[in-house]
Design a protein around this motif. Sequence first.
Motif, mmCIF file in Angstrom:
data_model
loop_
_atom_site.group_PDB
_atom_site.id
_atom_site.type_symbol
_atom_site.label_atom_id
_atom_site.label_comp_id
_atom_site.label_asym_id
_atom_site.label_seq_id
_atom_site.Cartn_x
_atom_site.Cartn_y
_atom_site.Cartn_z
ATOM 1 N N ALA A 1 -3.415 -5.464 -0.997
ATOM 2 C CA ALA A 1 -4.213 -4.790 -2.018
ATOM 3 C C ALA A 1 -4.197 -5.603 -3.312
ATOM 4 O O ALA A 1 -3.188 -6.215 -3.662
ATOM 5 C CB ALA A 1 -3.680 -3.386 -2.274
ATOM 6 N N GLU A 2 -5.302 -5.567 -4.021
ATOM 7 C CA GLU A 2 -5.443 -6.391 -5.229
ATOM 8 C C GLU A 2 -4.447 -5.975 -6.316
ATOM 9 O O GLU A 2 -4.076 -6.785 -7.157
ATOM 10 C CB GLU A 2 -6.870 -6.316 -5.775
ATOM 11 C CG GLU A 2 -7.444 -4.936 -5.954
ATOM 12 C CD GLU A 2 -8.029 -4.346 -4.672
ATOM 13 O OE1 GLU A 2 -7.780 -4.888 -3.579
ATOM 14 O OE2 GLU A 2 -8.726 -3.323 -4.781
ATOM 15 N N ASP A 3 -4.045 -4.698 -6.282
ATOM 16 C CA ASP A 3 -3.080 -4.258 -7.305
ATOM 17 C C ASP A 3 -1.673 -4.774 -7.035
ATOM 18 O O ASP A 3 -0.859 -4.882 -7.951
ATOM 19 C CB ASP A 3 -3.033 -2.718 -7.357
ATOM 20 C CG ASP A 3 -4.311 -2.120 -7.930
ATOM 21 O OD1 ASP A 3 -4.990 -1.375 -7.211
ATOM 22 O OD2 ASP A 3 -4.629 -2.444 -9.095
ATOM 23 N N GLU B 1 -9.794 17.687 -1.803
ATOM 24 C CA GLU B 1 -9.745 16.229 -2.004
ATOM 25 C C GLU B 1 -8.297 15.733 -2.018
ATOM 26 O O GLU B 1 -7.404 16.468 -2.457
ATOM 27 C CB GLU B 1 -10.455 15.860 -3.316
ATOM 28 C CG GLU B 1 -11.929 16.199 -3.306
ATOM 29 C CD GLU B 1 -12.599 15.859 -4.632
ATOM 30 O OE1 GLU B 1 -13.522 16.603 -5.038
ATOM 31 O OE2 GLU B 1 -12.203 14.858 -5.274
ATOM 32 N N GLU B 2 -8.079 14.526 -1.558
ATOM 33 C CA GLU B 2 -6.736 13.939 -1.571
ATOM 34 C C GLU B 2 -6.328 13.693 -3.031
ATOM 35 O O GLU B 2 -6.987 12.933 -3.738
ATOM 36 C CB GLU B 2 -6.728 12.634 -0.790
ATOM 37 C CG GLU B 2 -5.359 12.004 -0.630
ATOM 38 C CD GLU B 2 -5.385 10.783 0.259
ATOM 39 O OE1 GLU B 2 -6.362 10.020 0.226
ATOM 40 O OE2 GLU B 2 -4.412 10.596 1.020
ATOM 41 N N ILE B 3 -5.261 14.341 -3.488
ATOM 42 C CA ILE B 3 -4.869 14.276 -4.903
ATOM 43 C C ILE B 3 -4.272 12.908 -5.231
ATOM 44 O O ILE B 3 -4.645 12.260 -6.201
ATOM 45 C CB ILE B 3 -3.845 15.378 -5.237
ATOM 46 C CG1 ILE B 3 -4.408 16.773 -4.949
ATOM 47 C CG2 ILE B 3 -3.409 15.288 -6.708
ATOM 48 C CD1 ILE B 3 -3.344 17.874 -4.959
ATOM 49 N N GLY C 1 -5.559 2.470 4.545
ATOM 50 C CA GLY C 1 -6.192 2.699 3.251
ATOM 51 C C GLY C 1 -7.025 3.958 3.288
ATOM 52 O O GLY C 1 -6.806 4.858 4.121
ATOM 53 N N SER C 2 -8.001 4.032 2.429
ATOM 54 C CA SER C 2 -8.802 5.254 2.318
ATOM 55 C C SER C 2 -9.742 5.407 3.509
ATOM 56 O O SER C 2 -10.148 4.420 4.140
ATOM 57 C CB SER C 2 -9.627 5.206 1.026
ATOM 58 O OG SER C 2 -10.530 4.102 1.104
ATOM 59 N N THR C 3 -10.102 6.648 3.773
ATOM 60 C CA THR C 3 -11.025 6.926 4.877
ATOM 61 C C THR C 3 -12.373 6.267 4.630
ATOM 62 O O THR C 3 -12.973 5.692 5.543
ATOM 63 C CB THR C 3 -11.177 8.446 5.051
ATOM 64 O OG1 THR C 3 -9.905 8.974 5.482
ATOM 65 C CG2 THR C 3 -12.241 8.785 6.082
#
Length: 499
Positions: free
Chosen positions: A193-195, A401-403, A247-249
């Motif tokens: 990941a870029e972070d 939503e995913e918090i 990662g995210s869906t």
Amino acid sequence: MAAMQQKLRTSLAATLSDTGLLRSDGLINGKWVKAASGKLFPVNDPGTDTKVASVSAFGEADAKLAVSAAEQSFDAWRSKTMQERGRLLSRWSELIGENSSDLATIMCLESGKPKAESKGEVNYAMSFINMYAGMQTNGMVLPQQTDSHLLMVTKEPVGVCALLTPWNFPAAMFTRKAAPALMAGCTIVLKPAEDTPLTALALAWLWERAGGPKGVVNVVPTPRELVQEVGNVLTTDEAVRKISFTGSTAVGKHLLKQAAGTVKKTSMELGGNAPFVVFDDANLELAVNGAMTAKFRFGGQVCIAPNRFLVQEGIYEAFVAKMAEQIRALRVGDGLDSRTNMGPLINLAARDKVAGLVKDAIDKGADVVCGGQLEQHEMGNNFFAPTLLGGCTLDMRISHEEIFGPVVAVMKFKDVDEALTISNSSRSGLAGYVYTQDYSRGMRFAGKLEVGMVGMNESSISSCVVPFGGVKESGMGREGSVMGMDEFMEVKSICLGGI
Ligand SMILES: NC(=O)c1ccc[n+]([C@@H]2O[C@H](COP(=O)([O-])OP(=O)(O)OC[C@H]3O[C@@H](n4cnc5c(N)ncnc54)[C@H](O)[C@@H]3O)[C@@H](O)[C@H]2O)c1
Ligand SMILES: O=C[C@H](O)CS(=O)(=O)O
């Protein structure tokens, strides 16, 4: 507060015992190289919002070189015995252990994960390497239809694997993929990941120091603006036979579409929305301690963190009161400070997303039991106070939503059918938790939860032996456990005639 944080830091390099761990270039074919463009991108410390390093900004051309290096090294690597590969992985794990404090410092400063938690993650990352280093894969010999034939079934490495990992577990998500892939005989191209590229680059450096042959592990640090083009290479290059993504869906769906063009084998570890269900008869202390452990790990930035707290009406008030007591006791601070329980979120966008969900809930009638301050936190831009919201309802965004942050959203339920309906109403299905002292009810409930992993009267459900993964839009495939290696292998049957 910023002055105190700065006091805990000099430069990142100066805090390390081995500055060799701080890599600013990518790894291709056994060489630490700069991006073809010569450009760099910043890596920021979320705690102080200051740059801690600059890293080579790999793009399309660099990714193609990395895939080619992995392809060229595949035959030699797959030809080694599993014992030879296992010995290399064991040496890699030893070096990680010897450098665990430095690795934790790097992880803390690029992700904001408190150092104690970062050390825990380094150990978690090692556990995958240690487990797979000793693992064997076995084929089969099947009984024949005739006595002149023999049918053998073998397992073979799938080939070049592209690994794409998230920022929240920069070490463990790397090794949870890389260890089985390497043991299977695959070669890899990792896009961190870029972070948080620094942790992965440090681990790759230790792989090299362990004796990892050139081209077997390649790492392409990529800035946000080039992620799409690097992803295009990794998901469409014919030499890449496997995509393993965490990662995210939303991104997972995008990658699946791109990988379809060359029918790549894929593993998807995607987003979560875990229900945490507490029945009236639950052991209250166990449930509250379990909720705190699962929710405030890395400030809630964990895929299996409870996202929806469903508490039966008879225990609701007691649960909320106990939770409030423990949440108020959490110490928000600098990740390098050993007293800190919770640090910053990964970046301002993440913090603002959490604040938006909290504001929406409050606007729709949620009770702010503690925390919930929407203005900037005194510690800095990326911090958000641990928050407890009561009286949540299904018309609030926070219930769907995913918090991915330090917010406990509690809603009341009447009976088991209502709890199950709400729990299964999400399109996600990664993890779920149920607390009850009626084990028959708990097991029936666990059996009906549409998730990949359940904690029953337990919220620490991850380890290297668990087949980690979800159902529905939380992904496909499993990581860790004996199943994790099959994700990187193909099955071949050989029918021997004329015996
Ligand atoms: N199921 C699991 O095991 C698991 C584990 C950790 C995190 N997650 C999920 O990950 C999310 C948080 O992590 P994140 O913010 O890093 O997720 P993300 O999807 O934004 O990024 C994940 C990785 O994909 C890369 N990426 C993003 N867009 C891309 C594209 N178009 N092409 C190629 N690569 C691309 C990113 O650079 C990063 O390396 C949450 O939804 C969390 O639930 C799931
Ligand atoms: O968030 C992602 C990780 O997979 C969670 S765990 O460390 O495996 O529990």
